[in-house]
Motif scaffolding. Structure first.
Motif, PDB file in Angstrom:
ATOM      1  N   LYS A   1      -7.768  48.756  16.764  1.00  0.00           N
ATOM      2  CA  LYS A   1      -8.498  47.537  17.053  1.00  0.00           C
ATOM      3  C   LYS A   1      -8.768  47.450  18.551  1.00  0.00           C
ATOM      4  CE  LYS A   1      -6.376  45.045  13.191  1.00  0.00           C
ATOM      5  NZ  LYS A   1      -5.584  43.861  12.785  1.00  0.00           N
ATOM      6  N   PRO A   2      -9.987  47.811  18.985  1.00  0.00           N
ATOM      7  CA  PRO A   2     -10.315  47.692  20.413  1.00  0.00           C
ATOM      8  C   PRO A   2     -10.497  46.237  20.807  1.00  0.00           C
ATOM      9  CG  PRO A   2     -12.218  48.472  19.180  1.00  0.00           C
ATOM     10  CD  PRO A   2     -11.084  48.406  18.202  1.00  0.00           C
ATOM     11  N   GLU A   3      -9.863  45.829  21.894  1.00  0.00           N
ATOM     12  CA  GLU A   3      -9.926  44.434  22.327  1.00  0.00           C
ATOM     13  C   GLU A   3      -9.792  44.381  23.849  1.00  0.00           C
ATOM     14  OE1 GLU A   3      -6.644  42.737  20.279  1.00  0.00           O
ATOM     15  OE2 GLU A   3      -7.715  42.444  18.387  1.00  0.00           O
ATOM     16  N   PHE A   4     -10.240  43.285  24.449  1.00  0.00           N
ATOM     17  CA  PHE A   4     -10.040  43.029  25.870  1.00  0.00           C
ATOM     18  C   PHE A   4      -8.947  41.985  26.046  1.00  0.00           C
ATOM     19  CE2 PHE A   4     -14.360  44.735  25.984  1.00  0.00           C
ATOM     20  CZ  PHE A   4     -14.329  45.549  27.115  1.00  0.00           C
ATOM     21  N   PHE A   5      -8.174  42.133  27.110  1.00  0.00           N
ATOM     22  CA  PHE A   5      -7.232  41.087  27.502  1.00  0.00           C
ATOM     23  C   PHE A   5      -7.343  40.902  29.013  1.00  0.00           C
ATOM     24  CE2 PHE A   5      -4.951  45.120  27.348  1.00  0.00           C
ATOM     25  CZ  PHE A   5      -4.266  45.162  28.550  1.00  0.00           C
ATOM     26  N   GLN A   6      -6.733  39.849  29.522  1.00  0.00           N
ATOM     27  CA  GLN A   6      -6.894  39.455  30.921  1.00  0.00           C
ATOM     28  C   GLN A   6      -5.758  39.974  31.796  1.00  0.00           C
ATOM     29  OE1 GLN A   6      -9.475  37.540  32.435  1.00  0.00           O
ATOM     30  NE2 GLN A   6     -10.516  38.003  30.504  1.00  0.00           N
ATOM     31  N   SER A   7      -6.123  40.424  32.994  1.00  0.00           N
ATOM     32  CA  SER A   7      -5.143  40.784  34.017  1.00  0.00           C
ATOM     33  C   SER A   7      -5.664  40.290  35.359  1.00  0.00           C
ATOM     34  CB  SER A   7      -4.922  42.301  34.062  1.00  0.00           C
ATOM     35  OG  SER A   7      -4.031  42.656  35.104  1.00  0.00           O
ATOM     36  N   GLU A   8      -5.015  39.276  35.899  1.00  0.00           N
ATOM     37  CA  GLU A   8      -5.409  38.687  37.182  1.00  0.00           C
ATOM     38  C   GLU A   8      -6.885  38.303  37.197  1.00  0.00           C
ATOM     39  OE1 GLU A   8      -4.066  41.683  40.017  1.00  0.00           O
ATOM     40  OE2 GLU A   8      -2.255  40.482  40.347  1.00  0.00           O
ATOM     41  N   GLY A   9      -7.348  37.709  36.103  1.00  0.00           N
ATOM     42  CA  GLY A   9      -8.721  37.222  36.035  1.00  0.00           C
ATOM     43  C   GLY A   9      -9.753  38.268  35.686  1.00  0.00           C
ATOM     44  N   ASN A  10      -9.353  39.503  35.453  1.00  0.00           N
ATOM     45  CA  ASN A  10     -10.279  40.567  35.081  1.00  0.00           C
ATOM     46  C   ASN A  10      -9.996  41.038  33.660  1.00  0.00           C
ATOM     47  OD1 ASN A  10      -9.652  41.351  38.323  1.00  0.00           O
ATOM     48  ND2 ASN A  10     -11.792  41.136  37.710  1.00  0.00           N
ATOM     49  N   ARG A  11     -11.029  41.570  33.023  1.00  0.00           N
ATOM     50  CA  ARG A  11     -10.863  42.076  31.667  1.00  0.00           C
ATOM     51  C   ARG A  11     -10.305  43.493  31.700  1.00  0.00           C
ATOM     52  NH1 ARG A  11     -15.920  41.876  27.982  1.00  0.00           N
ATOM     53  NH2 ARG A  11     -16.599  43.344  29.587  1.00  0.00           N
ATOM     54  N   VAL A  12      -9.310  43.739  30.860  1.00  0.00           N
ATOM     55  CA  VAL A  12      -8.733  45.071  30.696  1.00  0.00           C
ATOM     56  C   VAL A  12      -8.974  45.508  29.262  1.00  0.00           C
ATOM     57  CG1 VAL A  12      -6.608  46.431  30.693  1.00  0.00           C
ATOM     58  CG2 VAL A  12      -6.996  44.719  32.475  1.00  0.00           C
ATOM     59  N   PHE A  13      -9.478  46.722  29.098  1.00  0.00           N
ATOM     60  CA  PHE A  13      -9.798  47.229  27.768  1.00  0.00           C
ATOM     61  C   PHE A  13      -8.558  47.865  27.144  1.00  0.00           C
ATOM     62  CE2 PHE A  13     -11.268  50.757  24.998  1.00  0.00           C
ATOM     63  CZ  PHE A  13     -11.922  50.001  24.042  1.00  0.00           C
ATOM     64  N   GLY A  14      -8.241  47.438  25.922  1.00  0.00           N
ATOM     65  CA  GLY A  14      -7.100  47.996  25.216  1.00  0.00           C
ATOM     66  C   GLY A  14      -7.452  48.359  23.794  1.00  0.00           C
ATOM     67  N   VAL A  15      -6.650  49.236  23.197  1.00  0.00           N
ATOM     68  CA  VAL A  15      -6.801  49.611  21.790  1.00  0.00           C
ATOM     69  C   VAL A  15      -5.444  49.413  21.129  1.00  0.00           C
ATOM     70  CG1 VAL A  15      -7.366  51.427  20.146  1.00  0.00           C
ATOM     71  CG2 VAL A  15      -8.604  51.285  22.317  1.00  0.00           C
ATOM     72  N   TYR A  16      -5.412  48.536  20.134  1.00  0.00           N
ATOM     73  CA  TYR A  16      -4.172  48.198  19.432  1.00  0.00           C
ATOM     74  C   TYR A  16      -4.071  49.010  18.149  1.00  0.00           C
ATOM     75  CZ  TYR A  16      -1.030  45.349  16.502  1.00  0.00           C
ATOM     76  OH  TYR A  16      -0.030  44.929  15.665  1.00  0.00           O
ATOM     77  N   HIS A  17      -2.944  49.698  17.981  1.00  0.00           N
ATOM     78  CA  HIS A  17      -2.654  50.463  16.758  1.00  0.00           C
ATOM     79  C   HIS A  17      -1.563  49.708  16.000  1.00  0.00           C
ATOM     80  CE1 HIS A  17      -4.563  54.338  18.240  1.00  0.00           C
ATOM     81  NE2 HIS A  17      -4.445  53.643  19.361  1.00  0.00           N
ATOM     82  N   PRO A  18      -1.903  48.938  14.958  1.00  0.00           N
ATOM     83  CA  PRO A  18      -0.870  48.197  14.219  1.00  0.00           C
ATOM     84  C   PRO A  18       0.093  49.153  13.515  1.00  0.00           C
ATOM     85  CG  PRO A  18      -3.090  47.418  13.681  1.00  0.00           C
ATOM     86  CD  PRO A  18      -3.251  48.697  14.427  1.00  0.00           C
ATOM     87  N   ALA A  19       1.330  48.721  13.411  1.00  0.00           N
ATOM     88  CA  ALA A  19       2.334  49.514  12.706  1.00  0.00           C
ATOM     89  C   ALA A  19       1.951  49.640  11.239  1.00  0.00           C
ATOM     90  CB  ALA A  19       3.710  48.870  12.851  1.00  0.00           C
ATOM     91  N   GLN A  20       1.910  50.862  10.737  1.00  0.00           N
ATOM     92  CA  GLN A  20       1.562  51.086   9.348  1.00  0.00           C
ATOM     93  C   GLN A  20       2.803  50.949   8.475  1.00  0.00           C
ATOM     94  OE1 GLN A  20      -0.603  54.786   8.918  1.00  0.00           O
ATOM     95  NE2 GLN A  20      -1.666  54.471  10.860  1.00  0.00           N
TER      96      GLN A  20
END
Length: 345
Positions: A2-21
């Protein structure tokens, strides 16, 4: 994934979440933040870290991969980063983000190369990092920069015409990646020091360390008959010597990918063992996430106009709190605090 953005010091950081299967919802208590290297090392190890994250998720572990600011799809440019603290703060933001996604009390940090060095600094200042995997961390910043500059010269020599780098009074280009000089000065000071850490640590040594230990007779592999992985326990730290021969110092010989499948498989097994050690120690019962993270995470999953009731803070609490998303208020979240009805008016 699941590709998503989250915040770090007011900037967007791109992340990819791999849920536990194999776990319904967020039932798994295990979570890992993958801290990547930088520059060409990040590009060439991308596929390897993707495979590692998939294997960990298949083993019932929540995994978050992310890109530091100034890299990949995250905000800012590489030459806008002025300090390693920016990337350290990105790791902290990634850690909090994964905790909100999974409701895990704590996380493991798994860092590759410079990512391992930064993970050590985050663990040193965080109470909710319960273990570390340091995959071929940078042992000496001076030697690391020397090799990068050597690769830069070799790369420029390959062109049939003269190619100039983009160096300025503030920027130095190394292997096609621009660095602020202030960042390079901090990298030059890097030394791996884990003596003051209390967390269980798996330290995967660089391939050249295998040969050096073998020649020196200090306990490393001695011959081709030795097991493919040599593990040396030392208190809370276990050191693993990987069998692959390619060294990061020879990046120009590694072509485009850095797979190391044997190491990936062994790391997955060792990570499971580390989680078992953490669970047996009772660490998960001793540490609780910050209340505000729990509230915000609950609120983000509640449909607009609906409510969700939380449990009282303690057994003796006389109030009931409800997290609410307020309709027609652009996602505004509130917490309604009410007296315990069992206590009467």
């Amino acid at each position: 994934m699941k590709p998503e953005f989250f915040q770090s010091e007011g900037n967007r950081v791109f992340g990819v979440y791999h849920p536990a299967q194999g776990h319904l919802g967020r039932a798994s208590p295990h979570a890992v933040v993958v801290c990547p290297p930088f520059g060409q090392e990040a590009i060439r190890s991308h596929k390897c870290l993707l495979l590692l994250a998939n294997r960990l998720a298949g083993n019932g572990v929540h995994v978050l991969r992310f890109a530091y600011r100034g890299t990949d799809d995250s905000d800012m440019w590489a030459d806008e980063i002025t300090s390693l603290k920016d990337w350290i703060n990105d790791i902290v933001a990634a850690k909090h983000y994964l905790q909100r996604l999974t409701e895990c009390n704590g996380v493991m940090l798994l860092g590759l190369r410079m990512g391992a060095n930064l993970a050590v600094q985050v663990a040193r200042q965080s109470h909710d990092v319960h273990s570390l995997v340091l995959w071929e961390p940078i042992q000496d910043g001076v030697r690391y920069l020397y090799r990068l500059r050597q690769n830069q010269r070799q790369m420029l020599d390959l062109w049939h015409c003269k190619v100039a780098s983009r160096d300025t009074d503030e920027i130095e280009e190394l292997f096609a990646t621009p660095y602020q000089l202030s960042v390079l000065r901090e990298i030059q000071q890097l030394q791996l020091d884990t003596a003051d850490l209390q967390q269980p640590i798996l330290n995967i040594a660089a391939p050249q360390a295998v040969a050096e230990r073998g020649r020196g007779g200090t306990g490393g592999p001695q011959s081709r008959q030795d097991p493919p992985f040599y593990i040396s326990p030392n208190g809370m730290e276990k050191r693993m010597y990987a069998p692959e021969s390619d060294a990061w110092e020879l990046l120009n010989d590694l072509e485009t990918l850095w797979w190391r499948p044997q190491s990936v498989q062994r790391i997955v097994a060792e990570v499971s063992e580390m989680f078992d050690r953490v669970q047996q120690s009772g660490w998960h019962q001793a540490v609780r996430p910050e209340t505000v993270h729990s509230y915000l995470d609950r609120a983000s999953r509640i449909p607009v106009g609906s409510t969700a009731t939380t449990a009282p803070h303690t057994a003796n609490s006389s109030v009931q709190e409800t997290v609410m998303r307020i309709p027609n208020a652009q996602g505004l979240v509130g917490i309604l605090t009410e007296p315990d009805p069992s206590r009467g008016p």
